[in-house]
Design a protein around this motif. Structure first.
Motif, PDB file in Angstrom:
ATOM      1  N   LEU A  94      35.124  51.109  56.540  1.00 34.24           N
ATOM      2  CA  LEU A  94      34.177  50.171  55.931  1.00 34.24           C
ATOM      3  C   LEU A  94      34.828  49.387  54.808  1.00 34.24           C
ATOM      4  N   ARG A  95      34.421  48.143  54.701  1.00 36.84           N
ATOM      5  CA  ARG A  95      34.769  47.331  53.532  1.00 36.84           C
ATOM      6  C   ARG A  95      33.484  47.207  52.717  1.00 36.84           C
ATOM      7  N   LEU A  96      33.551  47.634  51.482  1.00 38.02           N
ATOM      8  CA  LEU A  96      32.379  47.614  50.609  1.00 38.02           C
ATOM      9  C   LEU A  96      32.566  46.528  49.552  1.00 38.02           C
ATOM     10  N   TYR A  97      31.548  45.719  49.400  1.00 38.83           N
ATOM     11  CA  TYR A  97      31.600  44.588  48.480  1.00 38.83           C
ATOM     12  C   TYR A  97      30.695  44.847  47.293  1.00 38.83           C
ATOM     13  N   ARG A  98      31.151  44.386  46.158  1.00 38.76           N
ATOM     14  CA  ARG A  98      30.409  44.564  44.899  1.00 38.76           C
ATOM     15  C   ARG A  98      30.472  43.261  44.112  1.00 38.76           C
ATOM     16  N   LEU A  99      29.368  42.930  43.474  1.00 39.46           N
ATOM     17  CA  LEU A  99      29.300  41.733  42.636  1.00 39.46           C
ATOM     18  C   LEU A  99      30.098  41.949  41.355  1.00 39.46           C
ATOM     19  N   GLU A 100      30.829  40.932  40.947  1.00 42.26           N
ATOM     20  CA  GLU A 100      31.536  40.911  39.662  1.00 42.26           C
ATOM     21  C   GLU A 100      30.830  39.853  38.801  1.00 42.26           C
ATOM     22  N   PRO A 101      29.696  40.234  38.197  1.00 46.63           N
ATOM     23  CA  PRO A 101      28.825  39.248  37.540  1.00 46.63           C
ATOM     24  C   PRO A 101      29.474  38.476  36.398  1.00 46.63           C
ATOM     25  N   GLN A 102      30.460  39.061  35.743  1.00 43.96           N
ATOM     26  CA  GLN A 102      31.113  38.352  34.633  1.00 43.96           C
ATOM     27  C   GLN A 102      31.772  37.065  35.103  1.00 43.96           C
ATOM     28  N   GLN A 103      32.096  36.986  36.397  1.00 46.04           N
ATOM     29  CA  GLN A 103      32.724  35.776  36.939  1.00 46.04           C
ATOM     30  C   GLN A 103      31.730  34.615  37.047  1.00 46.04           C
ATOM     31  N   LEU A 104      30.437  34.916  36.922  1.00 44.69           N
ATOM     32  CA  LEU A 104      29.420  33.861  36.968  1.00 44.69           C
ATOM     33  C   LEU A 104      29.128  33.294  35.577  1.00 44.69           C
ATOM     34  N   LYS A 105      29.793  33.814  34.561  1.00 44.48           N
ATOM     35  CA  LYS A 105      29.549  33.350  33.189  1.00 44.48           C
ATOM     36  C   LYS A 105      29.758  31.845  33.009  1.00 44.48           C
ATOM     37  N   PRO A 106      30.776  31.228  33.616  1.00 44.43           N
ATOM     38  CA  PRO A 106      30.914  29.774  33.452  1.00 44.43           C
ATOM     39  C   PRO A 106      29.668  29.014  33.927  1.00 44.43           C
ATOM     40  N   VAL A 107      29.031  29.499  34.984  1.00 44.75           N
ATOM     41  CA  VAL A 107      27.814  28.863  35.479  1.00 44.75           C
ATOM     42  C   VAL A 107      26.699  29.044  34.458  1.00 44.75           C
ATOM     43  N   HIS A 108      26.565  30.258  33.955  1.00 43.51           N
ATOM     44  CA  HIS A 108      25.540  30.536  32.942  1.00 43.51           C
ATOM     45  C   HIS A 108      25.746  29.665  31.710  1.00 43.51           C
ATOM     46  N   ASP A 109      26.971  29.587  31.243  1.00 43.66           N
ATOM     47  CA  ASP A 109      27.265  28.801  30.045  1.00 43.66           C
ATOM     48  C   ASP A 109      26.941  27.324  30.256  1.00 43.66           C
ATOM     49  N   TRP A 110      27.252  26.806  31.421  1.00 46.08           N
ATOM     50  CA  TRP A 110      26.973  25.397  31.705  1.00 46.08           C
ATOM     51  C   TRP A 110      25.473  25.141  31.789  1.00 46.08           C
ATOM     52  N   VAL A 111      24.763  25.988  32.507  1.00 44.68           N
ATOM     53  CA  VAL A 111      23.309  25.811  32.654  1.00 44.68           C
ATOM     54  C   VAL A 111      22.618  25.957  31.298  1.00 44.68           C
ATOM     55  N   LYS A 112      23.133  26.840  30.468  1.00 49.97           N
ATOM     56  CA  LYS A 112      22.520  27.083  29.157  1.00 49.97           C
ATOM     57  C   LYS A 112      22.497  25.819  28.289  1.00 49.97           C
ATOM     58  N   VAL A 170      37.323  33.565  44.614  1.00 48.39           N
ATOM     59  CA  VAL A 170      37.041  33.067  43.259  1.00 48.39           C
ATOM     60  C   VAL A 170      36.661  34.205  42.306  1.00 48.39           C
ATOM     61  N   GLY A 171      36.668  35.443  42.814  1.00 53.15           N
ATOM     62  CA  GLY A 171      36.449  36.603  41.949  1.00 53.15           C
ATOM     63  C   GLY A 171      35.005  37.023  41.762  1.00 53.15           C
ATOM     64  N   ILE A 172      34.072  36.402  42.459  1.00 50.89           N
ATOM     65  CA  ILE A 172      32.654  36.746  42.288  1.00 50.89           C
ATOM     66  C   ILE A 172      32.337  38.108  42.908  1.00 50.89           C
ATOM     67  N   VAL A 173      33.048  38.464  43.968  1.00 61.68           N
ATOM     68  CA  VAL A 173      32.878  39.790  44.562  1.00 61.68           C
ATOM     69  C   VAL A 173      34.243  40.466  44.662  1.00 61.68           C
ATOM     70  N   SER A 174      34.190  41.778  44.632  1.00 65.00           N
ATOM     71  CA  SER A 174      35.399  42.571  44.872  1.00 65.00           C
ATOM     72  C   SER A 174      35.145  43.415  46.109  1.00 65.00           C
ATOM     73  N   VAL A 175      36.225  43.879  46.721  1.00 67.32           N
ATOM     74  CA  VAL A 175      36.105  44.666  47.944  1.00 67.32           C
ATOM     75  C   VAL A 175      36.934  45.937  47.815  1.00 67.32           C
ATOM     76  N   THR A 176      36.369  47.024  48.306  1.00 65.38           N
ATOM     77  CA  THR A 176      37.099  48.286  48.394  1.00 65.38           C
ATOM     78  C   THR A 176      36.945  48.807  49.819  1.00 65.38           C
ATOM     79  N   LYS A 177      37.927  49.578  50.245  1.00 71.06           N
ATOM     80  CA  LYS A 177      37.858  50.176  51.578  1.00 71.06           C
ATOM     81  C   LYS A 177      37.453  51.631  51.441  1.00 71.06           C
ATOM     82  N   LYS A 178      36.532  52.025  52.305  1.00 76.78           N
ATOM     83  CA  LYS A 178      36.125  53.423  52.377  1.00 76.78           C
ATOM     84  C   LYS A 178      36.159  53.781  53.858  1.00 76.78           C
ATOM     85  N   GLY A 179      37.247  54.393  54.270  1.00 75.94           N
ATOM     86  CA  GLY A 179      37.447  54.629  55.698  1.00 75.94           C
ATOM     87  C   GLY A 179      37.630  53.290  56.388  1.00 75.94           C
TER      88      GLY A 179
END
Length: 115
Positions: free
Chosen positions: A69-87, A58-67
């Protein structure tokens, strides 16, 4: 009643408490290896990987490979629909908090006058 697949949208993906725990770990904006998340969450690696897969779809996290290892990072802009609804409910809670504050202040004033 039919339930939506967890990968259909952000709301369904974050409905699972473990996935919200993963998001909490990733909120620092840094890359995190699965092994580090397993250790922090004290959840088996296959479960963490499964939850990360849902969050990635759903795009909330992205993954990159380093050797290897798979490294995961938050993609916070994808949580905006939740923020907008709760607001939309912020007005409701602000109103209720203002009323609670007003009642507490009135109660304190009444106590002070009784002394």
């Amino acid at each position: 009643m039919l339930s939506a697949a967890t990968t259909t949208d952000v709301f369904n993906a974050i409905a699972e408490p473990r996935r919200r725990d993963i998001i909490d770990l990733l909120v620092d904006g840094k890359d995190h290896a699965v092994g580090d998340m397993v250790e922090s969450l004290r959840v088996p690696q296959p479960a963490v990987s499964k939850h990360l897969g849902v969050l990635r779809k759903v795009g909330i996290v992205s993954v990159t490979k380093k050797g290897q290892l798979r490294l995961y990072r938050l993609e916070p802009q994808q949580l905006k629909p939740v923020h907008d609804w709760v607001k939309t409910f912020e007005r409701f809670w602000t109103h209720h908090l203002d009323r609670i504050k007003e009642r507490a202040e009135n109660k304190m004033n009444t106590k002070d006058k009784g002394k």
